[in-house]
Design a protein around this motif. Structure first.
Motif, short mmCIF file in Angstrom:
data_model
loop_
_atom_site.label_atom_id
_atom_site.label_comp_id
_atom_site.label_asym_id
_atom_site.label_seq_id
_atom_site.Cartn_x
_atom_site.Cartn_y
_atom_site.Cartn_z
N GLY A 203 3.21 10.00 0.81
CA GLY A 203 2.74 11.00 -0.15
C GLY A 203 1.93 10.40 -1.28
O GLY A 203 1.41 11.14 -2.11
N ALA A 204 1.79 9.06 -1.32
CA ALA A 204 1.08 8.39 -2.40
C ALA A 204 -0.20 7.75 -1.86
O ALA A 204 -0.13 6.96 -0.92
N PRO A 205 -1.36 8.06 -2.44
CA PRO A 205 -2.61 7.48 -1.94
C PRO A 205 -2.70 5.97 -2.09
O PRO A 205 -3.44 5.32 -1.35
N TYR A 206 -1.98 5.40 -3.06
CA TYR A 206 -2.13 3.98 -3.34
C TYR A 206 -0.79 3.42 -3.81
O TYR A 206 0.11 4.17 -4.22
N THR A 207 -0.66 2.10 -3.73
CA THR A 207 0.56 1.44 -4.17
C THR A 207 0.57 1.34 -5.69
O THR A 207 -0.37 0.84 -6.30
N TRP A 208 1.65 1.86 -6.27
CA TRP A 208 1.88 1.76 -7.71
C TRP A 208 3.14 0.95 -7.95
O TRP A 208 4.13 1.09 -7.20
N ALA A 299 10.82 -1.50 -7.62
CA ALA A 299 9.64 -1.95 -8.36
C ALA A 299 8.49 -0.97 -8.28
O ALA A 299 7.54 -1.08 -9.05
N GLY A 300 8.57 -0.01 -7.36
CA GLY A 300 7.48 0.95 -7.21
C GLY A 300 7.48 1.52 -5.81
O GLY A 300 8.50 1.53 -5.12
N TRP A 301 6.30 1.97 -5.38
CA TRP A 301 6.19 2.52 -4.03
C TRP A 301 5.05 1.85 -3.29
O TRP A 301 4.08 1.39 -3.87
N LEU A 302 5.19 1.80 -1.97
CA LEU A 302 4.15 1.32 -1.07
C LEU A 302 3.40 2.55 -0.58
O LEU A 302 3.98 3.43 0.05
N GLY A 303 2.10 2.63 -0.92
CA GLY A 303 1.33 3.83 -0.65
C GLY A 303 0.39 3.69 0.53
O GLY A 303 0.45 2.74 1.32
N ASN A 304 -0.54 4.64 0.64
CA ASN A 304 -1.36 4.75 1.83
C ASN A 304 -2.46 3.70 1.95
O ASN A 304 -3.08 3.61 3.01
N ASN A 305 -2.73 2.92 0.92
CA ASN A 305 -3.64 1.80 1.13
C ASN A 305 -3.06 0.81 2.13
O ASN A 305 -3.80 0.09 2.80
N VAL A 306 -1.74 0.78 2.27
CA VAL A 306 -1.08 -0.01 3.31
C VAL A 306 -0.68 0.86 4.50
O VAL A 306 -0.95 0.53 5.66
#
Length: 419
Positions: A203-208, A299-306
């Motif tokens: 659901g996240a476009p990028y890792t934050w 620490a955050g989320w792994l997003g869709n860039n990966v």
């Protein structure tokens, strides 16, 4: 306005952005109904919007009729969220349960677990901020998905829901921890030799990542820093908060999961909400609120860039994920004009000009400018992904920006940069 009043307003403002994540009501009752004659799995199409995945679901009205709605597939959200209008149309305000259909599979969720509205930032609700002009009215969350074996296939643009206990999916197995309350999946990764826990979220476009985590890494590896200020897909919320304008874009040489390695991973270390004053008064309030329903520090989320580069299967009941590579990800995924944007009604304004070693990457542009046109094409009414695509550019490639600065027209020729 006093400093305390500003801090309180920021506290209220950040709540909607975290509202599609914890803290939320516990999922008290989820009933899955597989129609007779169906096999062990069903597959439905997905569509891309603002770097996120949407699926069409059927929702039952009080009179028994069904209406369709676009739902945001959000593995970082524990409970369903409906737009305020849809919440009332379906009778949840009168105590009804939420009855939905995903393909032919029926799912009923206890009404007290469903959130009424995504919240507002300024004059926009969160669905409008992230997706307009598309009409997205719901979140399909981890709290529902956890009752299936879920496969997200970016290449096929397809979501598959399988019955628990189905044959082992293909791909590299990576253990995950599933929080018993939220259903959110956490994986152990390693960055620069250090262990870090990350939520898996298509659901996240990028890792934050938490700004404090990134700051610790940069103290040891300053060469990971790429710019100050979110750019491209890392500018995923476009909300008028400090998370993106004061964030730091970094490039991780490698991110490792058990049995897998991903090179050149971009991430945004988020800035403090409300700048230094907000950091002192609130700490990392966005992350603290978001983390509250996960059951452990992350620490955050792994997003869709990966995750866009893999066919990902989450076997929620077994606490296991499976990763099948589909394409390589590259270091040029953020290349473009270094501006952090914020949505303002139907248009876009500059929240910050990205800097590198203290120097602005787009001289002549100022925070607060309204971005009117790029290369002659108007931005008003465009979806976020279209606005970001217009700013994308190879290093040295030029874009002509037309801006409105307090009623005065300003034209700037900007060059793309490598992030």
């Amino acid at each position: 306005m006093s400093p305390l009043s500003r801090v309180l307003l920021l506290l209220l403002a950040v709540a909607p952005l975290a509202a599609c994540n914890p803290p939320v009501p516990r999922m008290e009752r989820v009933v899955v109904a597989w129609p007779s004659g169906e096999g062990a799995a069903v597959t439905v199409p997905m569509q891309r919007a603002s770097g996120r995945w949407l699926v069409s679901i059927g929702l039952r009205r009080p009179d028994g009729s069904e209406r369709q709605a676009l739902a945001w597939l959000n593995m970082g959200a524990p409970a369903p969220i409906l737009s305020e209008g849809l919440y009332r149309e379906l009778g949840l305000a009168e105590g009804r349960d939420l009855a939905m259909r995903i393909g032919p599979v029926g799912v009923t969720v206890g009404g007290r677990s469903v959130i009424d509205g995504p919240g507002r930032i300024g004059d926009q609700d969160l669905f409008g901020l992230l997706f307009a002009p598309r009409s997205v009215e719901a979140v399909l969350p981890a709290g529902v998905l956890r009752h299936f074996v879920v496969t997200v296939d970016p290449r096929a643009e397809a979501l598959t829901l399988a019955r628990p206990g189905t044959p082992r999916p293909r791909g590299v197995p990576v253990p995950v921890r599933i929080d018993s309350a939220s259903g959110i999946a956490v994986a152990d990764a390693r960055v620069g030799g250090q262990a870090v826990s990350l939520v898996l979220d298509v659901g996240a476009p990028y890792t934050w990542l938490r700004g404090s985590t990134v700051a610790t890494w940069l103290a040891r590896r300053p060469d990971w820093r790429r710019a100050e200020g979110a750019v491209g897909r890392a500018n995923l919320a476009m909300a008028d908060l400090g998370l993106e304008p004061a964030g730091t874009v970094i490039r991780l040489p490698r991110l490792d999961l058990p049995g897998l390695s991903f090179p050149d991973v971009g991430a945004l270390g988020t800035g403090p909400v409300g700048g230094r004053l907000g950091a002192v008064a609130l700490g990392e309030i966005f992350w603290d609120r978001w983390q509250a329903g996960i059951g452990e520090p992350v620490a955050g989320w792994l997003g869709n860039n990966v995750l866009d580069g893999v066919r990902l299967t989450l076997d929620y009941p077994a606490g296991q994920s499976f990763w099948e590579r589909q394409r390589a990800t590259g270091p040029g995924d953020l290349d473009g004009v270094g501006l952090t944007l914020v949505r303002r009604s139907a248009g876009y304004a500059v929240a910050a000009v990205a800097t590198r070693e203290g120097r602005p990457l787009v001289p002549g542009v100022e925070a607060g400018d309204r971005l009117v046109r790029i290369d002659g094409h108007p931005l008003d009414g465009l979806a976020p992904e279209a606005a970001l695509a217009a700013l994308s550019a190879r290093p040295g490639e030029r874009r002509v920006l037309e801006l409105d600065r307090a009623g005065a027209s300003v034209k700037v020729t900007a060059e793309g940069a490598r992030f």
